[in-house]
Design an enzyme around this catalytic site. Structure first.
Site, PDB file in Angstrom:
ATOM      1  NE  ARG A  40      -3.818  -2.465   1.994  1.00 36.94           N
ATOM      2  CZ  ARG A  40      -4.775  -2.902   0.939  1.00 36.94           C
ATOM      3  NH1 ARG A  40      -5.010  -1.819   0.010  1.00 36.94           N
ATOM      4  NH2 ARG A  40      -5.399  -3.725   1.007  1.00 36.94           N
ATOM      5  CG  HIS A  70      -0.128  -9.659  -5.897  1.00 36.86           C
ATOM      6  ND1 HIS A  70      -0.164  -8.251  -6.161  1.00 36.86           N
ATOM      7  CD2 HIS A  70      -1.029 -10.160  -6.090  1.00 36.86           C
ATOM      8  CE1 HIS A  70      -1.474  -8.095  -6.744  1.00 36.86           C
ATOM      9  NE2 HIS A  70      -2.084  -9.461  -6.660  1.00 36.86           N
ATOM     10  CE1 TYR A  73      -2.862  -6.338  -4.101  1.00 36.66           C
ATOM     11  CE2 TYR A  73      -3.792  -5.614  -2.088  1.00 36.66           C
ATOM     12  CZ  TYR A  73      -3.399  -6.644  -2.817  1.00 36.66           C
ATOM     13  OH  TYR A  73      -3.640  -7.703  -2.564  1.00 36.66           O
ATOM     14  CG  HIS A 110      -4.052  -6.114  -9.599  1.00 37.66           C
ATOM     15  ND1 HIS A 110      -4.862  -5.511  -8.352  1.00 37.66           N
ATOM     16  CD2 HIS A 110      -4.146  -7.591  -9.165  1.00 37.66           C
ATOM     17  CE1 HIS A 110      -4.919  -6.548  -7.522  1.00 37.66           C
ATOM     18  NE2 HIS A 110      -4.435  -7.676  -8.055  1.00 37.66           N
ATOM     19  CD  GLU A 146      -4.610 -11.086  -9.631  1.00 34.86           C
ATOM     20  OE1 GLU A 146      -3.506 -10.675  -9.163  1.00 34.86           O
ATOM     21  OE2 GLU A 146      -5.658 -11.442  -8.893  1.00 34.86           O
ATOM     22  CG  ASP A 180      -8.199 -14.384  -8.226  1.00 37.33           C
ATOM     23  OD1 ASP A 180      -9.099 -14.872  -7.816  1.00 37.33           O
ATOM     24  OD2 ASP A 180      -7.616 -13.743  -7.445  1.00 37.33           O
ATOM     25  CG  HIS A 183      -9.940 -11.909  -9.533  1.00 38.72           C
ATOM     26  ND1 HIS A 183      -8.764 -11.346  -9.245  1.00 38.72           N
ATOM     27  CD2 HIS A 183     -10.480 -11.652  -8.146  1.00 38.72           C
ATOM     28  CE1 HIS A 183      -8.333 -10.745  -8.276  1.00 38.72           C
ATOM     29  NE2 HIS A 183      -9.399 -11.106  -7.463  1.00 38.72           N
ATOM     30  CG  HIS A 217      -4.059 -15.415  -7.176  1.00 39.53           C
ATOM     31  ND1 HIS A 217      -4.140 -14.159  -7.526  1.00 39.53           N
ATOM     32  CD2 HIS A 217      -2.823 -15.528  -6.708  1.00 39.53           C
ATOM     33  CE1 HIS A 217      -2.972 -13.284  -7.422  1.00 39.53           C
ATOM     34  NE2 HIS A 217      -2.039 -14.238  -6.946  1.00 39.53           N
ATOM     35  CG  ASP A 230     -11.781  -8.933  -6.027  1.00 41.92           C
ATOM     36  OD1 ASP A 230     -11.578 -10.040  -5.615  1.00 41.92           O
ATOM     37  OD2 ASP A 230     -10.451  -8.299  -6.432  1.00 41.92           O
ATOM     38  CG  HIS A 232     -10.245 -13.139  -2.339  1.00 41.90           C
ATOM     39  ND1 HIS A 232      -9.205 -13.067  -2.533  1.00 41.90           N
ATOM     40  CD2 HIS A 232     -10.798 -12.402  -3.470  1.00 41.90           C
ATOM     41  CE1 HIS A 232      -8.613 -12.551  -3.688  1.00 41.90           C
ATOM     42  NE2 HIS A 232      -9.831 -12.083  -4.222  1.00 41.90           N
ATOM     43  CD  GLU A 262      -4.421 -13.458  -4.143  1.00 39.50           C
ATOM     44  OE1 GLU A 262      -5.564 -13.352  -4.642  1.00 39.50           O
ATOM     45  OE2 GLU A 262      -3.481 -12.721  -4.291  1.00 39.50           O
TER      46      GLU A 262
END
Ligand SMILES: [Zn+2]
Ligand SMILES: [Zn+2]
Length: 284
Positions: A40, A70, A73, A110, A146, A180, A183, A217, A230, A232, A262
């Site tokens: 982040r 990964h 973000y 992403h 992804e 994923d 996703h 994922h 999205d 999970h 995840e």
């Protein structure tokens, strides 16, 4: 042969990157995903040579045979805003350099958001900036685009879009994909039955090529197929039946691809330990 299977979860590298190995091993991982910095923030202090060395030594000793990274973000290389893109390109290049330092081959990204400029313009931006960072890299790291759920202006929710990004690039060799399950399901690829699972994997293969799929994922979804959300869910608690995960674990085409959870877990990672065990037990 369950011991050859590459399965695990996203593992924290708090307290030192090499610490991820013992954490992952403690819950039965044979593969794992990590962040090499906080996901982040834009930038973090450089990885020291000593830290990189510790990481490589731990990797060599570990039963965890596959580590994927990964990216953070905040990165959006699909943005039409020059300032945002510039910052994103630098941050992505930094992520690549960190992978190079650690000897890791795969960086999951992403693809980005077009923020209103439209899908076509977004795809063009993504391909251009992928080339820009790959040109500056040493060529040992591949970026895995992804599959996304399709929230807001997010790019990458159709296989065609992901294909277009790679196709437009002049550095295809360094671009692959990460699938994923949550996703693609939320994006409208129904994988809830055996027939629909087979159909989705076949479509992935004909559109993107399974040979370019380098990470999976494994996530259940709190929301239904085509919801474009999205969220999970733990395996077995969402809209994707465990039968689908069983098909995936036994799918010969996907056998060598690392599969990482995840899903929501607890600080002691008991839920992940249970899910990893469950995924291994699904293998016939
Ligand atoms: Zn992701
Ligand atoms: Zn997600």
């Amino acid at each position: 042969m369950a011991h050859d299977i590459l399965v695990g979860s996203h593992i924290s590298s708090a307290g030192g990157l090499h610490k991820a190995f013992e954490r992952g091993e403690s819950i039965g991982c044979t593969a794992m995903q990590i962040f090499t910095k906080s996901n982040r923030v834009w930038f973090e202090k450089k990885i020291t040579d000593e830290a990189a060395e510790l990481f490589k030594q731990a990797a060599q000793r570990s039963p965890i045979k596959s580590v994927v990274v990964h990216a953070g973000y905040l990165i959006n290389i699909g943005s039409p805003k020059p300032d945002g893109v510039k910052q994103s390109v630098s941050a992505l290049l930094d992520e690549i350099r960190r992978c190079e330092q650690l000897g890791l081959k795969y960086l999951i990204l992403h693809p980005g958001s077009h923020l209103g400029s439209g899908e076509e313009a977004g795809v063009v931006q993504v391909a251009k900036h992928l080339d820009e960072v790959i040109e500056k890299s040493d060529g040992t790291v591949s970026i895995l685009l992804e599959t996304m759920a399709g929230q807001g202006t997010n790019l990458g929710s159709t296989f065609e879009q992901l294909h277009a990004m790679r196709e437009r690039s002049t550095h295809k060799r360094n671009i692959g994909y990460c699938l994923d399950t949550c996703h693609i399901f939320c994006a409208g690829y129904n994988i809830a039955t055996e027939d629909s699972y087979q159909e989705a994997i076949k479509t992935f293969d004909t559109t993107l090529g399974l040979e370019h799929l380098k990470a999976i994922h494994v996530n259940d979804s709190l929301t239904p197929c085509a919801s474009r959300k999205d969220r999970h869910a733990p395996l077995g608690e969402g809209h994707i039946p465990n039968a689908t995960f069983k098909l995936m674990m036994n799918d010969k085409r996907l056998i060598n691809i690392p599969k990482v959870l995840e899903t929501p877990s607890d600080p002691e990672m008991h839920l992940w330990a249970k899910e990893i065990k469950m995924l291994k037990a699904m293998i016939d």
